[in-house]
Write a protein that holds these residues in place. Structure first.
Motif, PDB file in Angstrom:
ATOM      1  N   UNK A  64       0.830  -1.218   0.000  1.00  0.00           N
ATOM      2  CA  UNK A  64       0.000   0.000   0.000  1.00  0.00           C
ATOM      3  C   UNK A  64       0.858   1.259   0.000  1.00  0.00           C
ATOM      4  N   UNK A  65       2.083   1.157   0.562  1.00  0.00           N
ATOM      5  CA  UNK A  65       2.976   2.326   0.582  1.00  0.00           C
ATOM      6  C   UNK A  65       3.316   2.809  -0.819  1.00  0.00           C
ATOM      7  N   UNK A  66       3.384   1.872  -1.773  1.00  0.00           N
ATOM      8  CA  UNK A  66       3.745   2.235  -3.141  1.00  0.00           C
ATOM      9  C   UNK A  66       2.629   2.981  -3.867  1.00  0.00           C
ATOM     10  N   UNK A  67       1.397   2.863  -3.379  1.00  0.00           N
ATOM     11  CA  UNK A  67       0.286   3.537  -4.066  1.00  0.00           C
ATOM     12  C   UNK A  67       0.461   5.051  -4.066  1.00  0.00           C
ATOM     13  N   UNK A  68       1.211   5.568  -3.098  1.00  0.00           N
ATOM     14  CA  UNK A  68       1.445   7.009  -3.020  1.00  0.00           C
ATOM     15  C   UNK A  68       2.258   7.512  -4.205  1.00  0.00           C
ATOM     16  N   UNK A  69       2.988   6.598  -4.865  1.00  0.00           N
ATOM     17  CA  UNK A  69       3.865   6.995  -5.972  1.00  0.00           C
ATOM     18  C   UNK A  69       3.390   6.464  -7.318  1.00  0.00           C
TER      19      UNK A  69
END
Length: 261
Positions: A64-69
């Motif tokens: 989910x952290x990668x969704x920010x990028x």
């Protein structure tokens, strides 16, 4: 109720899918899309037999952290076995290897191996949001860049480095800035542009924190606004206010003085 349940699942699926990293598998398509959307490219070199690559997928790319990028970059996956030419071009002899590049294919940052996601996520966070001026990138792609093109790119990357907290990324951005300024000096048909480019290469030393090195190099240059600015900047960063003021008094450019406030 059954219909509502199906709709709920559908909406949930759409929500989960939205914003996730969407991988492109074609190098040229990724570059074209990066140019069209004014974005940088994150290129992941991998192979089906690569254990650390699989760990990277689970622990970083699919989190989910990668969704920010997801919308900040164009994401390109390169299988080193089926794209040997591209792997060789970017020296992907060890994988996983991640490269961030612009639409011209110019590499800006790279990292080999995967231990944890934290370092990568920090770089993704710090990376400039927009591509360098598309007009200049287009000239690189078309191979008709001139001295002014290279100088503009050098200045753009120099400015971008100021908002970068990651030490390794800042260094890589300034290294690329250096290469463009040096190319501008080489291609320049006027001494003025060549000299300005040389001053900016020295200024990049100061931006890296190498104040003594910058002052030593600029001291050999002829008297100029940029010479006084670099000296003043270095003394400011070293906390030598009196010496900084001595060089500030020689500067007439309001723009340069504003950077020393």
């Amino acid at each position: 109720m059954k219909r509502i349940g199906i709709l709920t699942i559908l909406l949930l699926t759409i929500t989960i899918s939205y914003g996730q990293v969407q991988w492109i598998k074609n190098y040229d398509v990724a570059r074209a899309q990066a140019m069209a959307e004014n974005k940088f490219i994150v290129m992941d070199f991998w192979a089906i037999w690569c254990g650390p690559c699989k760990k990277m997928d689970v622990d970083m790319w699919n989190t989910t952290e990668m969704t920010a990028y997801a919308d900040k970059f164009i994401f390109l996956k390169i299988d080193v076995d089926s794209n040997r030419d591209i792997a060789m071009k970017y020296s992907a002899n060890t994988i996983p290897k991640v490269v961030i590049m612009d639409a011209s294919g110019q590499e800006i940052w790279e990292e080999i191996g995967f231990a944890s996601a934290s370092m990568y996520l920090k770089v993704f966070e710090d990376f400039p949001s927009e591509l360098a001026p598309t007009e200049q990138i287009a000239k690189l792609i078309q191979k008709n860049a001139d001295a002014n093109t290279y100088f503009s790119l050098g200045a753009w990357y120099q400015e971008s480095s100021k908002n970068t907290e990651s030490v390794s990324l800042k260094k890589d951005i300034l290294n690329l800035s250096d290469s463009y300024f040096k190319q501008a000096a080489k291609e320049s048909k006027t001494d003025a542009l060549a000299t300005e480019a040389e001053f900016n290469v020295i200024l990049n030393h100061a931006y890296r924190g190498a104040y003594k090195k910058a002052m030593k190099k600029v001291d050999k240059m002829e008297e100029a606004e940029m010479k006084n600015f670099i000296m003043a900047y270095c003394y400011k960063c070293e906390g030598q206010t009196q010496k900084m003021r001595e060089f500030m008094d020689k500067i007439t450019s309001k723009e340069l003085l504003a950077q020393l406030d």
